[in-house]
Design a protein around this motif. Structure first.
Motif, PDB file in Angstrom:
ATOM      1  N   VAL A  38      -2.653  19.640  26.071  1.00 49.03           N
ATOM      2  CA  VAL A  38      -2.836  21.151  26.487  1.00 49.03           C
ATOM      3  C   VAL A  38      -1.945  22.354  27.104  1.00 49.03           C
ATOM      4  CG1 VAL A  38      -3.166  21.341  28.838  1.00 49.03           C
ATOM      5  CG2 VAL A  38      -2.640  19.367  29.054  1.00 49.03           C
ATOM      6  N   ALA A  44       1.563  20.555  32.428  1.00 48.96           N
ATOM      7  CA  ALA A  44       0.624  19.727  32.568  1.00 48.96           C
ATOM      8  C   ALA A  44       1.203  17.454  32.660  1.00 48.96           C
ATOM      9  CB  ALA A  44      -0.311  19.796  31.226  1.00 48.96           C
ATOM     10  N   PRO A 151      -3.930  21.618  36.657  1.00 49.13           N
ATOM     11  CA  PRO A 151      -4.763  20.601  36.468  1.00 49.13           C
ATOM     12  C   PRO A 151      -5.661  20.284  38.083  1.00 49.13           C
ATOM     13  CG  PRO A 151      -3.080  19.612  35.701  1.00 49.13           C
ATOM     14  CD  PRO A 151      -2.287  20.720  36.113  1.00 49.13           C
TER      15      PRO A 151
END
Length: 271
Positions: A38, A44, A151
C-alpha cells in the motif's frame, strides 16, 4: 513475514544472481512491492523493515524507476476496477483456498459490503460458484478505503449449512490472535452472515491462519462431520486447463462383457 513475497524474490536475486537484475525486472519487482505494501504506508499495516529496505535498494540501483505515488495509484486503480466482471470472476480475481473438514474459499472483494449485498441474485450466484468449484463455505473479505486512504474491511460468510456458517462465524468472533473485532451487520440473505471488521490491519494474510486453526480443531473434534454429505464424484480441479473433467458425469460404466472383451484382446496381442 513480509508485506510482499516480491521482497523475498528481490532479496534472493540480489544475493544469488544480481547479474539478471535489469531495469524491466527491477520495475516489475518494485511495482509489486509498492502495491502489496500500500505504497509503503505504515498506517495500512502491511510494510515491514525488509520491504522498505529492498524498495530503497531498487530505487538506488535504478534511479529512473517511476515515482512511487504515480505507479502505486495506477496499479491500485486497475486492481480495484471490477467493472464488467461477473460474480465468478470477482471471486476468482484474488482467491485463496483452505481444505480440511471443509473446503473453504477465501476471496478478497474490491468493493464495499453494501455494494456486494445489493447485487441481484446474490445467493444464487454464490451457490452456483460453490457447486461448480467444490467449496462448502465462502469467507469473503471486502476492502475499500476512506477519503484519507485508510482501509475499510468487512467480512461475509456464506454457506447453505447453518451449522457450518454459525461455527465459523463464532470462531472468528472470538478470535484473539489477532482479534478481528467483528460487529454483525443486518443482512437480508438467510445464508449469509456479514460483519464490519474493527481491526482493519488484519488483512487476509492474518485471517488465513485463523481459518486453518479452525479447520484443524474440527478435524480433531469431528465437529463438522455431519454438516454436508460428501459428493460421490470429486469436483473438477480449480486449476484445470480443460473445461471439464472425465469424472464430471460419474465413474465410467464397465460391464462383465467389456472386461472379457478386453482380456481376449490382451491374449490375442500376446499371441
Amino acid at each position: 513475514m513480509v508485506g510482499s513475497c516480491a521482497t523475498l524474490v528481490t532479496e534472493r536475486i540480489i544475493q544469488k544472481a544480481p547479474q539478471i537484475l535489469d531495469q524491466q525486472l527491477a520495475q516489475l519487482l518494485y511495482a509489486t512491492v509498492l502495491l502489496d505494501c500500500v505504497n509503503m504506508a505504515p498506517a495500512a499495516g502491511k510494510v515491514t523493515p525488509k520491504d522498505s529496505q529492498y524498495v530503497a535498494v531498487l530505487e538506488t540501483r535504478f534511479p529512473t524507476l517511476p515515482p512511487r505515488g504515480a505507479l502505486f495509484q495506477a496499479l491500485q486503480n486497475a486492481k480495484f476496477d471490477v467493472s464488467g466482471l461477473n460474480m465468478e470472476q470477482m471471486l476468482l480475481k484474488d482467491m485463496k483456498a483452505v481444505s480440511g473438514s471443509l473446503n473453504v474459499a477465501v476471496p478478497v472483494l474490491y468493493i464495499t459490503l453494501k455494494e456486494f449485498l445489493q447485487r441481484s441474485d446474490l445467493e444464487a450466484e454464490l451457490s452456483a460458484f460453490c457447486q461448480k468449484s467444490g467449496f462448502d463455505l465462502l469467507l469473503m473479505m471486502t476492502i475499500s478505503f476512506t477519503e484519507s486512504k485508510e482501509p475499510i474491511r468487512e467480512l461475509v460468510v456464506f454457506s447453505h449449512s447453518a451449522s457450518c456458517r454459525e461455527q465459523v462465524s463464532k470462531y472468528l468472533e472470538q478470535a484473539h490472535n489477532p482479534a478481528l473485532n467483528l460487529s454483525p451487520i443486518s443482512c437480508p440473505h438467510p445464508h449469509i452472515s456479514a460483519y464490519q471488521q474493527g481491526n482493519t490491519l488484519a488483512s487476509r494474510k492474518k485471517l488465513l491462519p485463523l481459518v486453518k486453526d479452525f479447520l484443524r480443531e474440527c478435524d480433531g473434534d469431528g465437529c463438522l462431520g455431519d454438516t454436508e454429505e460428501e459428493s460421490e464424484v470429486p469436483p473438477t480441479p480449480m486449476n484445470s486447463l480443460v473445461d471439464g473433467c472425465p469424472l464430471d458425469e460419474g465413474l465410467p460404466r464397465i460391464t462383465a462383457e467389456d472386461l472379457q472383451d478386453k482380456l481376449h484382446q490382451m491374449e490375442s496381442a500376446d499371441l
